[in-house]
Motif scaffolding. Structure first.
Motif, PDB file in Angstrom:
ATOM      1  N   ASP A  96      37.231  41.511  54.570  1.00  0.00           N
ATOM      2  CA  ASP A  96      37.032  41.632  53.132  1.00  0.00           C
ATOM      3  C   ASP A  96      37.124  40.295  52.391  1.00  0.00           C
ATOM      4  O   ASP A  96      36.121  39.742  51.940  1.00  0.00           O
ATOM      5  CB  ASP A  96      38.056  42.633  52.568  1.00  0.00           C
ATOM      6  CG  ASP A  96      37.687  43.121  51.183  1.00  0.00           C
ATOM      7  OD1 ASP A  96      36.731  42.600  50.600  1.00  0.00           O
ATOM      8  OD2 ASP A  96      38.355  44.041  50.673  1.00  0.00           O
ATOM      9  N   GLU A 147      40.903  48.497  53.970  1.00  0.00           N
ATOM     10  CA  GLU A 147      39.576  48.076  53.480  1.00  0.00           C
ATOM     11  C   GLU A 147      38.473  48.567  54.427  1.00  0.00           C
ATOM     12  O   GLU A 147      37.359  48.841  53.995  1.00  0.00           O
ATOM     13  CB  GLU A 147      39.501  46.545  53.350  1.00  0.00           C
ATOM     14  CG  GLU A 147      40.573  45.910  52.466  1.00  0.00           C
ATOM     15  CD  GLU A 147      40.363  46.093  50.961  1.00  0.00           C
ATOM     16  OE1 GLU A 147      39.393  46.769  50.550  1.00  0.00           O
ATOM     17  OE2 GLU A 147      41.200  45.558  50.197  1.00  0.00           O
ATOM     18  N   HIS A 178      40.501  50.754  44.056  1.00  0.00           N
ATOM     19  CA  HIS A 178      41.143  49.530  43.569  1.00  0.00           C
ATOM     20  C   HIS A 178      41.596  49.597  42.113  1.00  0.00           C
ATOM     21  O   HIS A 178      42.469  48.836  41.721  1.00  0.00           O
ATOM     22  CB  HIS A 178      40.208  48.322  43.741  1.00  0.00           C
ATOM     23  CG  HIS A 178      40.197  47.803  45.146  1.00  0.00           C
ATOM     24  ND1 HIS A 178      39.859  48.589  46.227  1.00  0.00           N
ATOM     25  CD2 HIS A 178      40.500  46.582  45.666  1.00  0.00           C
ATOM     26  CE1 HIS A 178      39.945  47.870  47.337  1.00  0.00           C
ATOM     27  NE2 HIS A 178      40.341  46.653  47.029  1.00  0.00           N
ATOM     28  N   HIS A 186      48.519  44.625  49.710  1.00  0.00           N
ATOM     29  CA  HIS A 186      47.270  45.005  49.048  1.00  0.00           C
ATOM     30  C   HIS A 186      46.698  46.303  49.643  1.00  0.00           C
ATOM     31  O   HIS A 186      46.423  47.261  48.916  1.00  0.00           O
ATOM     32  CB  HIS A 186      46.263  43.852  49.189  1.00  0.00           C
ATOM     33  CG  HIS A 186      44.940  44.135  48.558  1.00  0.00           C
ATOM     34  ND1 HIS A 186      44.768  44.162  47.195  1.00  0.00           N
ATOM     35  CD2 HIS A 186      43.729  44.417  49.103  1.00  0.00           C
ATOM     36  CE1 HIS A 186      43.501  44.439  46.927  1.00  0.00           C
ATOM     37  NE2 HIS A 186      42.849  44.594  48.069  1.00  0.00           N
ATOM     38  N   ILE A 245      46.021  49.991  48.000  1.00  0.00           N
ATOM     39  CA  ILE A 245      44.635  50.489  47.943  1.00  0.00           C
ATOM     40  C   ILE A 245      44.516  51.833  48.655  1.00  0.00           C
ATOM     41  O   ILE A 245      43.745  52.708  48.234  1.00  0.00           O
ATOM     42  CB  ILE A 245      43.679  49.416  48.549  1.00  0.00           C
ATOM     43  CG1 ILE A 245      43.133  48.512  47.468  1.00  0.00           C
ATOM     44  CG2 ILE A 245      42.494  50.026  49.268  1.00  0.00           C
ATOM     45  CD1 ILE A 245      44.059  47.959  46.504  1.00  0.00           C
TER      46      ILE A 245
END
Ligand code: NAD
Ligand code: ZN
Length: 350
Positions: free
Chosen positions: A127, A175, A234, A255, A259
């Motif tokens: 990502d 992700e 997000h 993160h 998410i």
């Protein structure tokens, strides 16, 4: 594995870099690392780097809390003191913090010098290092300062993942799940069944994830429409991440951990707003719960999280805009969501 635009895998990446260094004749190479990538990744990287050009290493402190303008200032000064000029090359060797911050520093130092990303976390591989977004946080506001500028080259080599802590690996997987949900039902299917994963399987999944991200970014580099779909999960995820970072009595979330929660919440909103099939929403919740420990939020915390969303760059005129799903691989942009539904989404998640 074929190369994807300027993303090169394994030995192809290093040989491409070697050629690039010969061709461009840089005055000096600066490798930006953090404490961990200095310890765990630099020697492998140097052993693969074939060059006569002189090299300097600049280290920053590790962690999202150092992804700010103060750290940029330190790096700009270090570059200046070590004699960096417009013909210098910066190589960002690290996770998303190093590639985001290093990309921004490189893009602004002397109005911009060339840079290369060598991601060392799964998240940065699939990502952060691809797509040209660079930048830093402003206080608790994520990625508030930055610009879009592409690295000359991205080298992805999964050997760097050998030292990555398990929770960081899971953070990157969030992700990858997202890429399946927004773009490819078959990829989502592969991500549903990850038992007995070999290194080759992981390489193939990374490759496909980068392919999905790169396709999206290529079609819409400046985020007019399609690229916005990458923000699935997000809107709330960033607010949750910021909230936990700001609050000393809450454990900070990675993160991908934030998410993952955001995707379950967005799944619920999709059911309510777009008739996304309930059983698929449940599949998202169940799958992610295998990797990410459930977090609990009190009513007043949810209120603060909702307040934080108003500052998200993707929102305008006080409306909260979501990317939702009509189905797997059928994202829909600009879904306006009222506060009340967000509280219900948290109830569903918890
Ligand atoms: P990170 O860079 O903080 O890396 C996570 C941790 O792993 C750090 O402590 C780091 O020092 C350590 N580490 C890195 N590589 C290692 C290795 N090989 N072995 C052992 N330890 C290692 O965080 P991240 O999860 O890679 O990236 C998160 C950041 O990426 C966030 O700031 C997020 O906003 C950003 N991001 C940017 C984009 C984009 O498009 N630019 C996309 C997604 C995320
Ligand atoms: Zn993300």
């Amino acid at each position: 594995m074929k190369n994807i635009k300027s993303v090169y895998f394994n030995e192809f990446g290093f040989s491409f870099l070697g050629n690039l260094l010969q061709e461009k004749n840089y005055s000096k190479i600066f490798i930006l690392v953090d404490e961990n990538t200095n310890q765990f990744c630099l020697s492998l990287f140097l052993s693969e780097l074939a060059t006569e050009t002189s090299i300097e290493v600049i280290e920053i402190e590790a962690g999202e809390e150092f992804k700010n303008i103060e750290t940029c200032t330190q790096v700009w000064y270090a570059l200046s003191e070590l004699g960096a000029d417009r013909k210098s090359l910066i190589i960002n060797l690290g996770g998303g913090v190093v590639t985001d911050l290093g990309g921004f520093v490189a893009s602004t130092y002397m109005r911009g010098v060339d840079f290369v990303n060598v991601p060392t976390t799964l998240l940065a591989m699939v990502d952060a290092s691809v797509g040209g977004k660079t930048g830093v946080d402003l206080g608790a506001l994520k990625n508030q300062i930055g610009l879009i500028n592409n690295p000359l080259l991205v080298i992805i080599d999964s050997r760097f993942l050998a030292t990555l802590p398990a929770e960081q690996l899971r953070s990157g997987m969030a992700e990858m799940f997202k890429h399946g949900l927004i773009q490819s039902e078959s990829y989502w299917g592969k991500m549903l069944n990850l038992s007995n994963l070999t290194l080759d399987d992981l390489d193939a999944l990374i490759y496909e994830s980068v392919l999905i991200k790169n396709n999206v970014v290529e079609q819409d580099p400046t985020e007019k429409s399609l690229r916005k779909t990458l923000n699935f999960g997000h809107t709330l995820g960033h607010a949750i991440e910021s909230y936990c970072l700001q609050n000393t009595d809450r454990q900070t979330l990675l993160h991908g951990e934030a998410i993952a929660i955001g995707m379950v919440l967005a799944g619920f909103l999709s059911v309510e707003k777009l008739n996304f099939p309930k059983e698929k929403c449940f599949e998202i919740k169940e799958t992610l719960s295998q990797y990410f420990e459930k977090q609990y939020f009190k009513q007043e915390e949810i209120e603060e999280i909702v307040n934080l969303m108003k500052f998200d760059k993707k929102n305008s005129h006080g409306n909260i805009n979501f990317v939702l799903l009509e189905d797997i691989a059928k994202p829909k942009l600009d879904c306006l969501i009222e506060k009340e539904l967000i509280y219900r989404a948290f109830n569903y998640y918890m």
